[in-house]
Design an enzyme around this catalytic site. Sequence first.
Site, PDB file in Angstrom:
ATOM      1  N   HIS A 206       0.923  -1.183   0.038  1.00  0.00           N
ATOM      2  CA  HIS A 206      -0.122   0.128   0.164  1.00  0.00           C
ATOM      3  C   HIS A 206       0.886   1.148   0.086  1.00  0.00           C
ATOM      4  CE1 HIS A 206      -3.964  -2.097   0.328  1.00  0.00           C
ATOM      5  NE2 HIS A 206      -3.367  -2.683   1.597  1.00  0.00           N
ATOM      6  N   CYS A 254      -0.540   2.370  -4.321  1.00  0.00           N
ATOM      7  CA  CYS A 254      -1.472   3.730  -4.572  1.00  0.00           C
ATOM      8  C   CYS A 254      -0.577   4.746  -4.446  1.00  0.00           C
ATOM      9  CB  CYS A 254      -2.707   3.459  -3.800  1.00  0.00           C
ATOM     10  SG  CYS A 254      -3.784   2.227  -4.395  1.00  0.00           S
TER      11      CYS A 254
END
Length: 373
Positions: A206, A254
């Site tokens: 992430h 992301c």
Amino acid sequence: MAENKHPDKPLKVLEQLGKEVLTEYLEKLVQSNVLKLKEEDKQKFNNAERSDKRWVFVDAMKKKHSKVGEMLLQTFFSVDPGSHHGEANLEMEEPEESLNTLKLCSPEEFTRLCREKTQEIYPIKEANGRTRKALIICNTEFKHLSLRYGANFDIIGMKGLLEDLGYDVVVKEELTAEGMESEMKDFAALSEHQTSDSTFLVLMSHGTLHGICGTMHSEKTPDVLQYDTIYQIFNNCHCPGLRDKPKVIIVQACRGGNSGEMWIRESSKPQLCRGVDLPRNMEADAVKLSHVEKDFIAFYSTTPHHLSYRDKTGGSYFITRLISCFRKHACSCHLFDIFLKVQQSFEKASIHSQMPTIDRATLTRYFYLFPGN
């Protein structure tokens, strides 16, 4: 009548029923210990949300590498790659062979390019004497964030690609920001870099706009390795073994919470769209630091402030297409052109789109990998 006001959707009902039947079947398999899963995998399966149990089972079976495991996965989980529970509906157009076969550069082409572009390309060391190293860091499980289902496919794919390109690959998983920084410093200090001609750093987790998340990250207590820190670890001051050699950073994460698509009219008039103020590069600093930070190129899976998408049963779209383009084009294209081909594969916008981004490029020559040489 009530049934006319709320008409059933038979396909949806059947799909849900099938999922329930499959989940019950998997629960019986795990409880009966027929497949002899590791205790930690059993616990993970039993503790998972019911809707997630199938994906936890997939990850556990992938680790087993058994014939039974392969048959189960092929039987129950061969589904349309564009229909995975909220993941991006992007078309996977590359043929399977392009992901598994690396096209080699012929000795004649290698000799020709080296002769004609001597002053334009990074020198490649002889295969017999070089000691190329690559580092993959992948975080899949987090204390506060969602599990990154399918990340194991990315590890397997990138490790296989880099090994085929002649790199000895170090894989590290489930690290905090401090742990990632420590592993990178150890990797940067390897003596093998002295006799190498390049390196690859692959980071998958992430992420935020400015860094990559460690396993303990939450909004209240951030656990983020800043991208700037990575450049500092591998710059010419702190990593002399890689001085004047290409340092390629691949990031699957992301970089914000926005989707990457917008609606426009078929018109030549300027369009109004959502925008953000991007940080400005300071020209004086760039000039001042150029002799310290050189020969880098970073390739991010998406643009700043936007999401990056992953298929739960096949891995991330970015890594999948990256591997395909390397295997098809590394034989004749330099690195920047390969990255451009990856970007072109995302050019057609769709719902939940992303656009890979080349960043902080300080390569001063063309970097050819010359697979097979």
